[in-house]
Scaffold this motif. Sequence first.
Motif, mmCIF file in Angstrom:
data_model
loop_
_atom_site.group_PDB
_atom_site.id
_atom_site.type_symbol
_atom_site.label_atom_id
_atom_site.label_comp_id
_atom_site.label_asym_id
_atom_site.label_seq_id
_atom_site.Cartn_x
_atom_site.Cartn_y
_atom_site.Cartn_z
ATOM 1 N N LEU A 152 8.372 0.043 6.216
ATOM 2 C CA LEU A 152 8.257 0.384 7.414
ATOM 3 C C LEU A 152 7.632 -0.773 8.321
ATOM 4 N N HIS A 153 8.325 -1.163 9.286
ATOM 5 C CA HIS A 153 7.723 -2.479 10.162
ATOM 6 C C HIS A 153 7.246 -2.238 11.303
ATOM 7 N N ASP A 154 7.355 -0.832 11.410
ATOM 8 C CA ASP A 154 6.450 -0.270 12.767
ATOM 9 C C ASP A 154 5.164 0.436 12.302
ATOM 10 N N GLU A 155 4.131 -0.066 12.899
ATOM 11 C CA GLU A 155 3.060 0.592 12.415
ATOM 12 C C GLU A 155 2.741 2.039 12.933
ATOM 13 N N LYS A 156 3.357 2.305 13.954
ATOM 14 C CA LYS A 156 3.444 3.461 14.666
ATOM 15 C C LYS A 156 3.889 4.574 13.929
ATOM 16 N N LEU A 157 4.814 4.450 12.917
ATOM 17 C CA LEU A 157 5.348 5.221 12.306
ATOM 18 C C LEU A 157 4.507 5.726 10.729
ATOM 19 N N PHE A 158 3.388 4.868 10.680
ATOM 20 C CA PHE A 158 2.179 5.333 9.604
ATOM 21 C C PHE A 158 1.357 6.676 9.941
ATOM 22 N N LYS A 159 1.472 6.689 11.330
ATOM 23 C CA LYS A 159 0.618 7.625 11.809
ATOM 24 C C LYS A 159 0.822 9.188 11.201
ATOM 25 N N HIS A 160 -0.407 9.692 10.990
ATOM 26 C CA HIS A 160 -0.360 11.226 10.377
ATOM 27 C C HIS A 160 -0.547 12.288 11.418
ATOM 28 N N TYR A 161 0.529 12.845 11.753
ATOM 29 C CA TYR A 161 0.630 13.604 13.223
ATOM 30 C C TYR A 161 -0.694 14.644 13.201
ATOM 31 N N MET A 206 7.514 21.609 12.793
ATOM 32 C CA MET A 206 6.761 20.737 11.952
ATOM 33 C C MET A 206 7.477 20.007 10.895
ATOM 34 N N GLN A 207 7.565 18.531 10.702
ATOM 35 C CA GLN A 207 8.131 18.138 9.467
ATOM 36 C C GLN A 207 7.057 17.769 8.396
ATOM 37 N N MET A 208 7.805 17.357 7.236
ATOM 38 C CA MET A 208 6.938 17.288 6.154
ATOM 39 C C MET A 208 6.085 15.844 6.156
ATOM 40 N N ALA A 209 5.081 15.853 5.422
ATOM 41 C CA ALA A 209 4.132 14.699 5.206
ATOM 42 C C ALA A 209 4.740 13.878 4.152
ATOM 43 N N LEU A 210 5.003 12.615 4.333
ATOM 44 C CA LEU A 210 5.631 11.818 3.095
ATOM 45 C C LEU A 210 4.860 10.635 2.613
ATOM 46 N N TYR A 211 4.888 10.713 1.126
ATOM 47 C CA TYR A 211 4.507 9.296 0.719
ATOM 48 C C TYR A 211 5.466 8.025 0.860
ATOM 49 N N ALA A 213 0.713 -1.216 0.213
ATOM 50 C CA ALA A 213 -0.069 0.095 0.060
ATOM 51 C C ALA A 213 1.024 1.327 0.190
ATOM 52 N N LEU A 214 0.384 2.403 -0.839
ATOM 53 C CA LEU A 214 1.124 3.742 -0.653
ATOM 54 C C LEU A 214 0.237 4.530 0.297
ATOM 55 N N LEU A 215 0.987 4.841 1.404
ATOM 56 C CA LEU A 215 0.012 5.624 2.277
ATOM 57 C C LEU A 215 0.796 7.123 2.337
ATOM 58 N N ARG A 216 0.348 7.819 2.978
ATOM 59 C CA ARG A 216 1.017 9.072 3.471
ATOM 60 C C ARG A 216 0.926 9.431 5.068
#
Length: 1044
Positions: free
Chosen positions: A858-867, A847-852, A783-786
């Motif tokens: 990425l193996h840690d789903e916590k890193l998928f979050k959109h702050y 603030m950091q930039m949102a990324l595709y 899946a391609l997420l942001r």
Amino acid sequence: MDSPRQSKRSNQKREGKGSQSEFKPPRRKDAYARLVSQHRSCTFTKFLEQYSKESSLPREDNGQSVRLQAQGDRLNTNQQKVDLVPNPSADSSDFSPCPWKEKGDESSLSLYMMKLSVHNTQQDGERKPGVSEKQRKAQRRDTATSQDGDIESGEEFSALGPNDTKKHQRQRKKTKDSNKDLSSKDSGLLAECKPSSNPPEEEDTKKTKKDPSKQTDDGKPKDAISKCGGDSHKSRPAFPHDKNKQQKPTASSVKSTAEKNKKSGGRGSRKQVFEPYMAAEDVSHGLKRGELIQGQLRINPKKYHEAFIPSPDDTRDIFLDGIIARNRALNGDVVAVQVLPREQWKVVRSDTDCEGASEPETQKARSVMQTTQNKMEQKPCVSVEEVHSDPDEPACKDLLKNTLTPQSNGEILQMTAKVVYIVEKKHSRAVTGSLKFLPDKPFAMFSPVDHRVPRINVPLTDCPEDFSSRPGDYANTLFICRITNWPSDSNFAEGRLAKTLGQAGEIEPETEGILVEYDVDFSEFSDEVLNCLPKNVPWTIPPEEMTKRRDLRKECIFTIDPATARDLDDALSCKRLPDGNFEVGVHIADVTYFVEEGNALDACASQRSTSVYLVQKVIPMLPRLLCEELCSLNPLIDRLTFSVIWKISPEGKILSEWFGRSVIRSCVKLSYDHAQSMIEAPEKMFAAEELPPVDPEHPIDEIHQAVLNLHSIAKNLRAQRFSGGALRLDQLKLSFTLDKETMMPQGCYIYQYRDSNKLVEEFMLLANIATANHIYKRFPELALLRRHPPPKAKMVDELQELCDQLGIDIDLSSAGALHKSLLATLGVDEYSTARKEVLTHMCSRPMQMALYFCTGVLHDEKLFKHYALNVPLYTHFTSPIRRYADIIVHRLLASSLKCGPKLGLSTEEVQKRATRCNEKKTASKRVQELSSELFFGVFVKDCGPLDSEAMVMGVLDQSFDVLVLRYGVQKRIYCKSVAGLASFQHRKLGKTSQLTLLWTPEDLQEPPVEQVISIFTLVEVQLKADSAPMKYSAVLKRPNANAS
């Protein structure tokens, strides 16, 4: 460790004994002594005495120009010895890289003195802002940036910190590379004055190549350059020339400065200016062992000798001091760096000093983006994936221990490093600039607009035919040059002219230059790409395709877009159900039906990755037949779509959800203004002439009610989002009204974000969140997420401390807490909104930039979050006409629904495309900002001066930044350039800075007027056009006599 002063004394003693000195290049006093020993004449002695007297005088603001003029007057008699006589309008760069045919030691020293005085003047940095702005910048484009317009907000602004130039210079003297950094050290200049036993011709060549610190009237050293390796595949054909024109030296006759030097001097090689790059294999091993660090280089646009890469432990950036440390890398390049010994690290007085003040938000955001992406994808030659298999555990962690331990005196050490390898050349190597004629040379000097790019030698054969005979005709002409090579033993890059743009200061040439510099493909689509489009135009939906889709053509579906929009991606529908709930639909153009995976059209869209929106036009990602016609959801015509349909309660609760391919027929194209009028007048009966053409099947009242229902549901959805912890950081955005014929700006205004905008945004977010969850569930590795990483903790802590000292009650513990803090009013007066804008800007910096990204890397789903949105999964689904990431998401969605083929990409390939989408999105945003700056510069020139109130956003030691409230632009004001200012004083208390300005009274009998400048101070400014094309300045106006 010996101090620099002690080293100089010991070096003198060794020279006095006649022993061989190990220090290269020689110290200043040694060079003087050797020159004096060669010049016994009384005239020369008097010259030295006179120069010494002048040097001891207090320097005035115009000291640089006065001193140079005085020296030029005294040296008129020596000018006949100089082979290169500059044009009256030329700066000192006209002398380089070709010095003299006939050596004249006296003129050599005098010219050195001139260069030295320019160099010393430039070293003041911000301490001579008047010179800095008018001379150092000259016609160079301001690269400061503003907030991204992405609906997620949450982008980053660099922290503002005091600029301690002298402190930096003391620290640079401690580094080993400082003796090699010819751009910022006097030693490089002195080396060229060293007597030599070489033949005159060889000595001239030596001078040519060892003259790195010459400066122009804009204050930039001529070797202020970064790596521009041989991207020959990016070069463009030279200018076509008349066959009958006078023959000029060919490009082969000036293949490179190094080759020319070998032929003229007879020596096999010259002294290296830059260190050779490490072998790719050694770099790979060094990264694995943690001996090297990889990151994306960003160069400070206002202090181009300063560069940074992000630290892998996400603390302080790593500092690269000077041009030599960058080793020919350009802004944006991914580089491998070697950390210098601890004793060579940069000493800073406070935390904010190590952030790189004035750094544009986009470039810093790109560095954050690339740091993460480079850990996840495999690069050519260097296997980054092997190096950093776990993004949370950088291999170089041992290097980073105790890097910011405060010293006993409160100072902090910041790591410094040097570039040893360019992993990936992200910079386009194409630049906009002007040509300067060099007499008796087979090449011309190309001077880029961007400070951060080197000056470039280009063959005369590339120049216009009459350039050599009439160079003045091209003084204001913009050219595009592509860098082809930069030898390690040269201070100048080599390149080829690609195109003549036109006159500097005109919108179209300037716009084209911006597009080329940021590698935006604005060429016409190739025949191969156009052959992928439907041939039978006008096109209609095939009957067999209709049977595969849900037919929604009889539903009340409409679009809401800007009035000038042509690429209509999305449409909305809303109807009340018998049970009191609503059926709400989001319908997105089915671009993937026309863009088949793997064909030429798909490859072109992938390369462009995004449409680029300029003030006056759009550079489309897809051919206009698709983006404006076949895919665009134009009214009263059947169109293919991908739909998400929910059953929603009036309170905004999702009861059911459906995804699928569909066909719709939009009944009307509403603008945001139309929808806003309907929202603001719920009881009004709109006449047909008040709206665009409407499908007679759907009465205006039905459309009006649907808009009102959507607005009601959107308000509930929005309230739920923000009560659940979401954040939105809005910043002022400037819009223009253009003349329809000339496309020149007639007026400008701050864009208003209203309820109709919020309505559309809310349902687009809902569709994107729903799609993200759907495709991740079906394709957890593909899946391609942001994602949106949380802000940098260290910067958040500093901001919290600053706000506490300012007496601002703000909670930065989470996105939701910050949003609630920003909603609180900052006072009850008319300027409370302005204070909120300033505070929003301050909160945007960490603030950091949102990324595709691809979920498989990425193996840690916590890193998928959109702050900012405070959701675990998010993606982009709603704009496939203008974003390639959405096309991949559509293909994944179709595959999951069994209504499309399986995605033909691996995890690594999806990640590669995600990385390119990130890069192109960042470049597109920057181009959009520069386009807006360009048009506003024209507006100020045509309609100015413009008066406005402004609010102070940040304070440095000799300048301060303001938000111009009437126009929403940000400008820096330098105290030394303020007319009527008697003096100023800077004071820093903790994290807060304050400037006290003393104005000379208009009535000399009165005392000076004192004005205190700190964050949130309200001032009056006037925007005035500069002499440089498209540039303007903010001039601080004198306060009222009773102001304090």
